[in-house]
Motif scaffolding. Structure first.
Motif, PDB file in Angstrom:
ATOM      1  N   SER A 113      -5.839  -8.368  -0.462  1.00 33.83           N
ATOM      2  CA  SER A 113      -4.711  -9.274  -0.199  1.00 33.83           C
ATOM      3  C   SER A 113      -3.407  -8.682  -0.722  1.00 33.83           C
ATOM      4  O   SER A 113      -2.362  -8.772  -0.071  1.00 33.83           O
ATOM      5  N   HIS A 114      -3.490  -8.051  -1.895  1.00 31.60           N
ATOM      6  CA  HIS A 114      -2.284  -7.449  -2.487  1.00 31.60           C
ATOM      7  C   HIS A 114      -1.785  -6.290  -1.636  1.00 31.60           C
ATOM      8  O   HIS A 114      -0.570  -6.158  -1.408  1.00 31.60           O
ATOM      9  N   ILE A 115      -2.709  -5.450  -1.160  1.00 34.37           N
ATOM     10  CA  ILE A 115      -2.313  -4.296  -0.344  1.00 34.37           C
ATOM     11  C   ILE A 115      -1.638  -4.768   0.948  1.00 34.37           C
ATOM     12  O   ILE A 115      -0.676  -4.153   1.413  1.00 34.37           O
ATOM     13  N   GLN A 116      -2.126  -5.877   1.522  1.00 31.26           N
ATOM     14  CA  GLN A 116      -1.507  -6.404   2.745  1.00 31.26           C
ATOM     15  C   GLN A 116      -0.061  -6.820   2.523  1.00 31.26           C
ATOM     16  O   GLN A 116       0.749  -6.800   3.454  1.00 31.26           O
ATOM     17  N   GLU A 117       0.278  -7.196   1.289  1.00 31.51           N
ATOM     18  CA  GLU A 117       1.633  -7.645   0.983  1.00 31.51           C
ATOM     19  C   GLU A 117       2.572  -6.493   0.664  1.00 31.51           C
ATOM     20  O   GLU A 117       3.793  -6.684   0.601  1.00 31.51           O
ATOM     21  N   LEU A 118       2.018  -5.304   0.428  1.00 28.37           N
ATOM     22  CA  LEU A 118       2.857  -4.173   0.053  1.00 28.37           C
ATOM     23  C   LEU A 118       3.680  -3.684   1.237  1.00 28.37           C
ATOM     24  O   LEU A 118       3.290  -3.833   2.397  1.00 28.37           O
ATOM     25  N   SER A 119       4.800  -3.088   0.922  1.00 25.82           N
ATOM     26  CA  SER A 119       5.762  -2.677   1.941  1.00 25.82           C
ATOM     27  C   SER A 119       5.338  -1.372   2.606  1.00 25.82           C
ATOM     28  O   SER A 119       4.429  -0.677   2.135  1.00 25.82           O
ATOM     29  N   PHE A 120       6.027  -1.050   3.700  1.00 24.88           N
ATOM     30  CA  PHE A 120       5.668   0.141   4.468  1.00 24.88           C
ATOM     31  C   PHE A 120       5.759   1.419   3.631  1.00 24.88           C
ATOM     32  O   PHE A 120       5.033   2.371   3.887  1.00 24.88           O
ATOM     33  N   ASP A 121       6.665   1.446   2.638  1.00 26.46           N
ATOM     34  CA  ASP A 121       6.808   2.677   1.860  1.00 26.46           C
ATOM     35  C   ASP A 121       5.532   3.006   1.093  1.00 26.46           C
ATOM     36  O   ASP A 121       5.241   4.173   0.828  1.00 26.46           O
ATOM     37  N   PHE A 122       4.729   1.990   0.747  1.00 24.80           N
ATOM     38  CA  PHE A 122       3.447   2.234   0.084  1.00 24.80           C
ATOM     39  C   PHE A 122       2.510   2.995   1.017  1.00 24.80           C
ATOM     40  O   PHE A 122       1.865   3.964   0.611  1.00 24.80           O
ATOM     41  N   PHE A 123       2.435   2.567   2.263  1.00 25.73           N
ATOM     42  CA  PHE A 123       1.536   3.203   3.235  1.00 25.73           C
ATOM     43  C   PHE A 123       2.094   4.544   3.696  1.00 25.73           C
ATOM     44  O   PHE A 123       1.332   5.444   4.069  1.00 25.73           O
ATOM     45  N   ASP A 124       3.426   4.679   3.684  1.00 22.86           N
ATOM     46  CA  ASP A 124       4.032   5.949   4.066  1.00 22.86           C
ATOM     47  C   ASP A 124       3.630   7.066   3.105  1.00 22.86           C
ATOM     48  O   ASP A 124       3.567   8.231   3.481  1.00 22.86           O
ATOM     49  N   LYS A 125       3.341   6.702   1.852  1.00 25.40           N
ATOM     50  CA  LYS A 125       3.095   7.705   0.808  1.00 25.40           C
ATOM     51  C   LYS A 125       1.614   8.031   0.619  1.00 25.40           C
ATOM     52  O   LYS A 125       1.289   8.922  -0.157  1.00 25.40           O
ATOM     53  N   ARG A 126       0.717   7.281   1.263  1.00 25.44           N
ATOM     54  CA  ARG A 126      -0.712   7.443   0.981  1.00 25.44           C
ATOM     55  C   ARG A 126      -1.530   7.555   2.267  1.00 25.44           C
ATOM     56  O   ARG A 126      -1.381   6.717   3.145  1.00 25.44           O
ATOM     57  N   PRO A 127      -2.403   8.532   2.347  1.00 28.75           N
ATOM     58  CA  PRO A 127      -3.369   8.561   3.459  1.00 28.75           C
ATOM     59  C   PRO A 127      -4.262   7.322   3.395  1.00 28.75           C
ATOM     60  O   PRO A 127      -4.600   6.847   2.302  1.00 28.75           O
ATOM     61  N   VAL A 128      -4.661   6.817   4.547  1.00 31.29           N
ATOM     62  CA  VAL A 128      -5.480   5.607   4.600  1.00 31.29           C
ATOM     63  C   VAL A 128      -6.789   5.793   3.834  1.00 31.29           C
ATOM     64  O   VAL A 128      -7.269   4.880   3.162  1.00 31.29           O
ATOM     65  N   GLY A 129      -7.366   6.990   3.918  1.00 35.37           N
ATOM     66  CA  GLY A 129      -8.633   7.239   3.236  1.00 35.37           C
ATOM     67  C   GLY A 129      -8.554   7.026   1.736  1.00 35.37           C
ATOM     68  O   GLY A 129      -9.517   6.577   1.103  1.00 35.37           O
ATOM     69  N   ARG A 324      -7.456   2.962 -11.450  1.00 37.05           N
ATOM     70  CA  ARG A 324      -7.010   3.168 -10.063  1.00 37.05           C
ATOM     71  C   ARG A 324      -6.806   1.831  -9.356  1.00 37.05           C
ATOM     72  O   ARG A 324      -5.901   1.683  -8.534  1.00 37.05           O
ATOM     73  N   ILE A 325      -7.657   0.844  -9.664  1.00 36.87           N
ATOM     74  CA  ILE A 325      -7.503  -0.487  -9.076  1.00 36.87           C
ATOM     75  C   ILE A 325      -6.243  -1.159  -9.608  1.00 36.87           C
ATOM     76  O   ILE A 325      -5.415  -1.681  -8.849  1.00 36.87           O
ATOM     77  N   PHE A 326      -6.074  -1.129 -10.939  1.00 32.95           N
ATOM     78  CA  PHE A 326      -4.908  -1.775 -11.549  1.00 32.95           C
ATOM     79  C   PHE A 326      -3.613  -1.060 -11.171  1.00 32.95           C
ATOM     80  O   PHE A 326      -2.545  -1.666 -11.145  1.00 32.95           O
ATOM     81  N   ASP A 327      -3.729   0.244 -10.878  1.00 29.71           N
ATOM     82  CA  ASP A 327      -2.545   1.013 -10.476  1.00 29.71           C
ATOM     83  C   ASP A 327      -1.930   0.430  -9.204  1.00 29.71           C
ATOM     84  O   ASP A 327      -0.701   0.366  -9.069  1.00 29.71           O
ATOM     85  N   ILE A 328      -2.793  -0.008  -8.281  1.00 26.48           N
ATOM     86  CA  ILE A 328      -2.287  -0.624  -7.049  1.00 26.48           C
ATOM     87  C   ILE A 328      -1.879  -2.075  -7.290  1.00 26.48           C
ATOM     88  O   ILE A 328      -0.839  -2.528  -6.817  1.00 26.48           O
ATOM     89  N   LEU A 329      -2.705  -2.810  -8.052  1.00 28.84           N
ATOM     90  CA  LEU A 329      -2.385  -4.222  -8.304  1.00 28.84           C
ATOM     91  C   LEU A 329      -1.063  -4.382  -9.042  1.00 28.84           C
ATOM     92  O   LEU A 329      -0.415  -5.432  -8.941  1.00 28.84           O
ATOM     93  N   ASP A 330      -0.657  -3.358  -9.785  1.00 24.83           N
ATOM     94  CA  ASP A 330       0.585  -3.430 -10.551  1.00 24.83           C
ATOM     95  C   ASP A 330       1.815  -3.024  -9.738  1.00 24.83           C
ATOM     96  O   ASP A 330       2.936  -3.064 -10.244  1.00 24.83           O
ATOM     97  N   ILE A 331       1.599  -2.600  -8.499  1.00 30.58           N
ATOM     98  CA  ILE A 331       2.736  -2.246  -7.641  1.00 30.58           C
ATOM     99  C   ILE A 331       3.353  -3.524  -7.071  1.00 30.58           C
ATOM    100  O   ILE A 331       2.667  -4.306  -6.411  1.00 30.58           O
TER     101      ILE A 331
END
Length: 594
Positions: A113-129, A324-331
């Motif tokens: 749910s948190h990842i869905q709320e993140l902005s495009f710049d998050f996905f621009d910087k990371r491969p989907v895998g 690694r999990i908290f690293d994303i949740l804290d964004i």
């Protein structure tokens, strides 16, 4: 800086105590059930602790006095206690697995749910895998951690204390021999932990790299095969697997010291116990039953230490996964509702850009002082060379990014001050690369409005002239389109996306090169559908095929992040500027038979 597939991700380091506190928060909703589990464990442990004592009583008191009834009573007591302990252990394990699975579901859902709320710049910087590695692999890695935290941490500490008390009660000298070996063991384990945590972090980064590479290569398998690059990708895969294996071996080699270390200290304690116990027995200070009971207790004393060391080992192994999990949740999402954001009313369609500037992280301005006004229902075209800023304008209007300076007003409301969901739900965005989900055509169109009936879906398809080709398919609207719609042509996918957009009934529609992949024959089929789609809606059209935008109310020519020309098709041709040159160049190209 963006993360390439083979580049290790930079994860913010966190204190152990902070990670443990955050992990325990996920356990708090199940505190009641966890207490029941712990109470069951305590009872089972008490049964285990009573066993040696009853055996001592039988050997030192009942056997010398030939008390057969007493021996039988003790035997029946031991049998009953152990059967009851086995039953309660089964109940305990069922509850533990239930609690752990629920916690993992909650963590995975929170992360998703948190990842869905993140902005495009998050996905621009990371491969989907690499994102998938967090949601799936890293969350799964916490399973053993939560299992053992309920099963081992508190119960084993309690068990250790109870056994220590029982040992001290039997004989203080023998008990102190075992207890005095704990500090050097703790120091050795602490040293291992410091180095082990770093190695597990490296391993999880290498695994993430492998996941990202595998996902990308299989997504682009047609390109790999078309250029016959199987050997090249095999070599890259082997290199990544080799790095993963090497990092895993280094981490495991250090972790493997835990058990031998505990075994060595346990062995030392046992040798000393029998040596000292023999001396005390020869002096008549203790009896044989005490030595036998103590030999059982020493095993029970070191078993929880082994289990606790195993828990500590698991904790270290999975610290990297938790980080690694908290690293994303804290964004924090770069685009989110402000504290006083209000709900967007039904959009009428007026749009105004007021001195809008925009730059990405490198501070190079993409848009420079963009200002224009669009009336409700107007159709606006954006033209210009690649990289001029056309897509950035519509991305800002969709609020995929926020402006660096200036304002964007819709119906007089600053879009930065309204609720995202209430605003975006009234927007429609159609891209050149049409995305279809791995489901039926019916469900792909219904995605535009989830409560739409089958008849409404079919009506939308008919309006954009998609119905005819859909009905020619084997299962019609129930045809599975495969991943990303691979079994359909580019034009067919675009037609489905038109139907989806029409069903959503957006108040503002954005077509970003939406007709670029449609051939001439298909374009004739959808032209009426597009006109119907745009009817009564404010629309922004990005198109390189200038023949498709001649009837727009307003055409803006974008170059270098600025509006250099604006007007109708006829007005811009009369000006004989950039638009005129672009149009004449395309016209000559077509006339020459290209």
């Amino acid at each position: 800086m963006s993360n390439a597939i083979e580049r290790d991700e930079k994860i913010s380091s966190r204190k152990r105590i902070d990670i443990i506190k955050r992990l325990l928060k996920y356990l708090s909703p199940y505190s009641g059930r966890s207490i029941i589990v712990i109470l069951l464990m305590v009872f089972v442990m008490l049964c285990g602790i009573i066993n040696p004592y009853l055996l001592k009583v039988a050997i030192d008191e009942k056997v010398p006095n030939n008390d057969i009834n007493g021996i039988i009573l003790i035997g029946l007591s031991l049998l009953s206690l152990n059967i009851l302990a086995w039953i309660l252990s089964r109940i305990r394990w069922t509850m533990i697995y239930s609690i752990t699975n629920n916690i993992l579901i909650n963590i995975r859902h929170e992360l998703y749910s948190h990842i869905q709320e993140l902005s495009f710049d998050f996905f621009d910087k990371r491969p989907v895998g690499k994102i998938l590695a967090r949601v799936v692999g890293d969350v799964n890695a916490l399973k053993n951690l939560f299992n053992q935290s309920i099963q081992s941490l508190i119960p084993e500490l309690l068990n250790l204390i109870l056994v220590a008390v029982a040992m001290l009660t039997l004989n203080i000298k023998l008990a102190l021999i075992c207890i005095l070996l704990l500090p050097p063991l703790a120091l050795a384990m602490f040293y291992i932990e410091i180095n082990s945590r770093k190695r597990w972090e490296i391993y999880r980064n290498k695994r993430s790299n492998l996941n990202a590479f595998t996902h990308e290569e299989f997504s682009g398998i047609k390109i790999v095969q078309a250029f016959a690059k199987e050997d090249y990708t095999n070599n890259k895969f082997e290199n990544l697997v080799s790095e993963l294996k090497h990092s895993f071996n280094k981490a495991v080699q250090l972790n493997d010291f835990f058990w031998p270390l505990v075994e060595i200290f346990s062995g030392i304690a046992t040798v000393i116990l029998f040596a000292v116990g023999y001396r005390l027995f020869t002096k008549g200070e203790i009896e044989v039953g005490t030595i036998i009971a103590f030999s059982m207790y020493i095993g029970m004393f070191w078993r929880p230490i082994m289990n606790l060391s195993n828990f500590y080992n698991t904790l270290i192994t999975n610290f990297a996964a938790a980080e690694r999990i908290f690293d994303i949740l804290d964004i924090d999402p770069a685009i989110k509702d402000t504290k006083y954001a209000k709900k967007m009313k039904k959009i009428k369609g007026s749009v105004e850009f007021k001195n809008v500037n925009f730059a990405y992280e490198n501070n190079i301005r993409i848009l420079k002082d963009i200002s224009f006004t669009v009336k409700p229902g107007e159709k606006v075209a954006l033209v210009g060379s690649t990289g001029a800023g056309k897509s950035t304008i519509v991305s800002l209007l969709s609020r995929f990014y926020d402006v660096s300076n200036g304002e964007i007003l819709v119906d007089g409301e600053n879009i930065n001050k309204v609720e995202l969901e209430s605003y975006r739900s009234q927007m429609g965005v159609m891209l050149q690369d049409t995305f279809l989900f791995s489901t039926t055509i019916m469900e792909n169109i219904r995605y535009g409005r989830l409560d739409a009936t089958d008849d409404e879906v079919i009506e939308a398809a008919k309006s954009v002239n998609a119905h005819e080709f859909i009905m020619k398919l084997e299962k019609g609207y129930n045809t599975e389109v495969n991943e990303r719609g691979s079994r359909l042509s580019l034009g067919q996918r675009q037609l489905i996306s038109f139907a989806r957009a029409l069903l959503a009934n957006p108040r503002i529609l954005i077509l970003d090169e939406a007709t670029a992949n449609i051939d001439t024959e298909t374009e004739k089929l959808v032209q009426y559908g597009i006109e119907k789609l745009l009817e009564g809606r404010t629309s922004f059209v990005i198109a390189h095929r200038l023949s498709t935008i001649r009837d727009c109310h307003k055409i803006m020519v974008i170059e270098g992040g600025q509006i250099v020309e604006m007007g109708t098709h006829e007005e811009l041709l009369d000006n004989k500027g950039i638009y005129y040159n672009l149009y004449m160049a395309q016209y000559s190209f077509i006339k020459e038979g290209a």
